[in-house]
Design a protein around this motif. Structure first.
Motif, mmCIF file in Angstrom:
data_model
loop_
_atom_site.group_PDB
_atom_site.id
_atom_site.type_symbol
_atom_site.label_atom_id
_atom_site.label_comp_id
_atom_site.label_asym_id
_atom_site.label_seq_id
_atom_site.Cartn_x
_atom_site.Cartn_y
_atom_site.Cartn_z
ATOM 1 N N GLY A 565 42.774 62.607 46.544
ATOM 2 C CA GLY A 565 43.923 62.816 47.413
ATOM 3 C C GLY A 565 44.259 61.508 48.354
ATOM 4 N N ARG A 566 45.302 61.737 49.222
ATOM 5 C CA ARG A 566 45.789 60.271 49.906
ATOM 6 C C ARG A 566 45.244 60.560 51.288
ATOM 7 N N ALA A 567 44.765 59.667 51.900
ATOM 8 C CA ALA A 567 44.309 59.267 53.262
ATOM 9 C C ALA A 567 45.687 59.525 54.198
ATOM 10 N N GLU A 568 45.219 60.151 55.341
ATOM 11 C CA GLU A 568 46.403 60.363 56.269
ATOM 12 C C GLU A 568 45.674 59.649 57.642
ATOM 13 N N MET A 569 44.461 59.275 57.659
ATOM 14 C CA MET A 569 44.051 58.440 58.933
ATOM 15 C C MET A 569 42.922 57.480 58.329
ATOM 16 N N PRO A 570 42.795 56.560 59.157
ATOM 17 C CA PRO A 570 41.684 55.787 58.738
ATOM 18 C C PRO A 570 40.619 56.171 58.752
ATOM 19 N N GLY A 571 39.418 55.506 57.853
ATOM 20 C CA GLY A 571 38.312 56.150 57.761
ATOM 21 C C GLY A 571 37.218 56.498 59.047
ATOM 22 N N PRO A 572 37.257 55.231 59.969
ATOM 23 C CA PRO A 572 36.482 55.611 61.054
ATOM 24 C C PRO A 572 37.196 56.888 62.062
ATOM 25 N N GLU A 573 38.492 56.889 61.952
ATOM 26 C CA GLU A 573 38.732 58.032 62.666
ATOM 27 C C GLU A 573 38.595 59.424 62.166
ATOM 28 N N MET A 574 38.520 59.335 60.938
ATOM 29 C CA MET A 574 38.439 60.635 60.010
ATOM 30 C C MET A 574 36.990 61.169 60.723
ATOM 31 N N ARG A 575 35.873 60.268 60.893
ATOM 32 C CA ARG A 575 34.614 60.360 61.354
ATOM 33 C C ARG A 575 34.596 60.853 62.871
ATOM 34 N N SER A 576 35.346 60.600 63.409
ATOM 35 C CA SER A 576 35.392 60.837 65.006
ATOM 36 C C SER A 576 36.345 62.012 65.826
ATOM 37 N N ALA A 577 37.707 62.002 64.869
ATOM 38 C CA ALA A 577 38.480 63.140 65.205
ATOM 39 C C ALA A 577 38.126 64.323 65.180
ATOM 40 N N THR A 578 38.653 65.155 65.992
ATOM 41 C CA THR A 578 38.417 66.728 66.002
ATOM 42 C C THR A 578 39.644 67.373 65.816
ATOM 43 N N ARG A 579 40.792 66.805 65.355
ATOM 44 C CA ARG A 579 42.222 67.256 64.971
ATOM 45 C C ARG A 579 42.867 66.684 64.152
ATOM 46 N N GLY A 580 43.856 67.283 63.477
ATOM 47 C CA GLY A 580 44.682 66.377 62.791
ATOM 48 C C GLY A 580 44.369 66.502 61.008
ATOM 49 N N VAL A 581 45.270 66.352 60.407
ATOM 50 C CA VAL A 581 45.133 66.122 58.864
ATOM 51 C C VAL A 581 44.435 64.652 58.400
ATOM 52 N N ALA A 582 43.403 64.980 57.778
ATOM 53 C CA ALA A 582 42.659 63.563 57.459
ATOM 54 C C ALA A 582 43.307 63.063 55.982
ATOM 55 N N VAL A 583 43.072 64.059 55.290
ATOM 56 C CA VAL A 583 43.517 63.599 53.900
ATOM 57 C C VAL A 583 44.365 64.837 53.180
ATOM 58 N N GLU A 584 45.406 64.214 52.769
ATOM 59 C CA GLU A 584 46.238 65.258 51.785
ATOM 60 C C GLU A 584 45.574 65.340 50.357
ATOM 61 N N VAL A 585 45.396 66.681 50.115
ATOM 62 C CA VAL A 585 44.645 66.836 48.834
ATOM 63 C C VAL A 585 45.542 67.060 47.595
ATOM 64 N N ARG A 586 45.510 66.278 46.326
ATOM 65 C CA ARG A 586 46.236 66.489 45.324
ATOM 66 C C ARG A 586 45.849 67.307 44.436
ATOM 67 N N HIS A 587 44.500 67.295 43.955
ATOM 68 C CA HIS A 587 43.714 67.889 43.077
ATOM 69 C C HIS A 587 42.226 68.428 43.579
ATOM 70 N N SER A 588 41.945 69.345 43.326
ATOM 71 C CA SER A 588 40.331 69.792 43.783
ATOM 72 C C SER A 588 39.889 70.874 42.713
ATOM 73 N N GLU A 589 38.497 70.930 42.729
ATOM 74 C CA GLU A 589 37.801 71.884 41.991
ATOM 75 C C GLU A 589 36.510 72.143 42.601
#
Length: 591
Positions: A565-589
């Motif tokens: 998918g495509r990142a919606e926040m920076p990597g360091p913030e993904m690790r520390s954030a407790t709210r919000g969309v981090a990645v918009e997923v395009r394909h998953s299995e």
């Protein structure tokens, strides 16, 4: 864990967030209404014992995280109940830490205004230490003139104190600065406070006007963030006062801080209206990647340097069509432009190469010549073209080329007689390439896909990801496949699609798996044991790479799933954030 604040949109270090109250407040904003709404519950103070330079005031509503300094923990009496309002901690750059609160108040706000270097240092140190999904409050600092640059720096919450007090002192504030009230024969505002007769306008009215002007400026700032164009606005507004200009120029020198928070793509056009634009992260990042990641795959053929065009992408302009008619795919085309630097033909779609507009005067400034010349020098030193042909006009462009080759063992043939598109000049260009072989359409398409991979992921990533490449579709809507087109062959897999709007690659699951297994640096997000559908929220993320930026393509892996998918926040913030969309997923299995 942040309960009451969530970031929704980002524009560099500036963010649109939501402070969750009975009536949610969209930040950046003024906290005056919040404090009135929350009353003493948000401002209950517990003092850490004095006598230590690291002492601070904490405004808690929940228990401190494990490992908190004992002096700070003592400030939390066990009888402090949870409340339905945000918590905040007053910190300095030295004491800033993850204190488990929704907001952080940077101490000494009024004293930072007027001292640009001190402000930037304090802001950057604090912002990089506290969690990314918490609000930063700077008290006693905001005016209508400096509000844009404060938001641009990463401040989320301010107040009306400074603006109001300046009004009571007889200073009339606007977005362009301040004036003595007694010096104004007319009031340049139509707010409610300014509608009465000029001779009845008091200092109390002036204070009310200042607050109104500040609120209006914050509305403008929020709209600029929504449009992804706050930097354009700041470059213009900051000119009205020296402190604001100093702040955003000093922030440009804090490249790591701003770059980590700046998306790799955006819909908005980038306006190059001053030499300050040359220092923008988007410009510096593009120049750096072109000269350190991008691999010139046509360097067994002549290089033709051409001027840019007002039409984007360049290949759709009338002038570039004339250049192509003369060149006939017998050479590699690289465009020269201020403020971008150099743009290889394969990257003409990639942000910001087709997303900028510049002020055209017909003359290059010494700063532009120096910057573009330096980028061209770095580009030529990395490539190994057998010949260099410069089809550029005299003004500015030729000076850039001569500056670039001054320290290199490179000879350049100039082909423009008067103007690049005259018959004589185009004939000179065609003659300079006489006898050179044309390269095929398939070679152009393959090199475009690989060049974009280099730019996005790293030096020679194109070869690592697309060794056995087949393309279909029509440029710029190209699809990249692996190997044989036989539908029964597993090697004929669709890997990625070139996204014309941004000049990036959009991976399929097969492409993401190849990327994850290749030597090309992958941008990885590790998630918990679930299968993502639509998006991955920050609480579900276990780990993320530091170099992930908003807009980056990312591989998502977890015990139960593989996705892309495509990142919606920076990597360091993904690790520390407790709210919000981090990645918009395009394909998953599911695994």
């Amino acid at each position: 864990m942040t309960d009451h604040f969530e970031v929704h949109e980002r524009d560099g270090a500036a963010r649109l967030g939501e402070l969750r109250l009975a009536d949610p407040l969209t930040t950046p904003a003024l906290v005056d209404d919040v404090l009135r709404d929350a009353g003493s519950r948000w401002t209950r103070e517990r003092e850490v014992p004095d006598g230590d330079p690291e002492s601070l005031t904490v405004l808690p509503h929940r228990a401190m995280p494990t490992g908190t300094d004992a002096r700070v923990a003592e400030a939390f009496a066990p009888d402090v109940p949870d409340v339905e309002y945000p918590s905040a901690a007053v910190v300095s750059p030295e004491t800033a830490n993850d204190l488990g609160t929704d907001a952080y108040v940077l101490s000494g706000g009024p004293g930072l205004v007027g001292h640009a270097e001190r402000f930037v240092d304090a802001l950057v140190r604090t912002r990089e230490t506290i969690p990314g999904d918490t609000a930063l409050y700077l008290a006693g600092a905001a005016t209508p003139a400096n509000a844009p640059v404060l938001a641009y720096a990463g401040v989320d919450l301010l107040d009306t104190d400074r603006a109001y007090v300046r009004g009571t002192e007889g200073f009339y504030l606007t977005s362009s600065g301040e004036a003595f009230l007694e010096d104004l024969r007319e009031l340049p505002c139509a707010c409610e406070a300014c509608r009465g007769p000029r001779d009845e306008f008091t200092r109390e009215d002036c204070a009310e006007h200042n607050v109104n002007a500040l609120r209006a400026e914050f509305a403008t700032v929020r709209e600029r963030i929504r449009a992804g164009r706050l930097r354009d606005y700041v470059e213009g507004q900051a000119r009205h006062e020296a402190w604001s200009t100093s702040v955003f120029r000093l922030l440009d020198q804090q490249y790591g801080y701003v770059e980590a928070r700046t998306p790799i793509l955006r819909r908005a056009e980038l306006l190059a209206s001053s030499e300050d634009t040359l220092r923008r992260v988007e410009i510096q990042r593009f120049a750096d990647r072109v000269t350190s990641r991008y691999v010139p795959r046509f360097d067994d053929r002549p290089l033709v340097l051409v001027p840019c065009s007002a039409t984007k992408p360049y290949s759709e302009s009338q002038s570039h069509r004339q250049f192509h008619d003369a060149i006939q795919w017998r050479a590699h085309i690289v465009s020269m432009t201020s403020p971008i630097g150099v743009v290889p033909q394969e990257l003409e779609l990639t942000y910001p190469a087709q997303h900028y507009d510049s002020v055209v005067t017909g003359r290059w400034s010494p700063t532009e010549v120096e910057f573009v010349g330096r980028v061209l020098e770095r580009y030529l030193s990395r490539a190994d073209y057998p010949r260099v042909v410069a089809h550029v006009p005299e003004d500015g462009y030729r000076e850039v080329v001569e500056r670039a080759i001054d320290s290199l063992d490179v000879e350049v043939e100039f082909t423009v007689a008067d103007h690049p598109t005259t018959e004589e000049s185009l004939a000179n260009l065609a003659a300079a390439l006489e006898g050179e072989d044309q390269y095929r359409k398939r070679e152009r398409e393959h090199n475009t896909v690989r060049a974009v991979a280099d730019y996005l992921f790293g030096d020679r990533a194109g070869e690592d990801l697309f060794t056995d490449l087949r393309t279909d579709g029509h440029y710029p809507k190209l699809r990249a496949h692996a190997g044989d087109p036989d539908p029964n062959s597993e090697e004929g897999t669709h890997l990625a699609t070139l996204v014309p709007q941004y000049g990036t690659l959009s991976f399929t699951l097969a492409g993401a798996k190849r990327w994850a297994e290749s030597d090309a640096p992958a941008k990885r997000v590790e998630i918990d044991a679930f299968v993502p559908r639509g998006s991955v929220l920050a609480p579900g993320i276990v780990d993320a790479d530091d170099d992930i930026r908003v807009g980056d393509e990312v591989v998502i892996e977890g015990p139960r799933a593989f996705a892309v998918g495509r990142a919606e926040m920076p990597g360091p913030e993904m690790r520390s954030a407790t709210r919000g969309v981090a990645v918009e997923v395009r394909h998953s299995e599911e695994r």
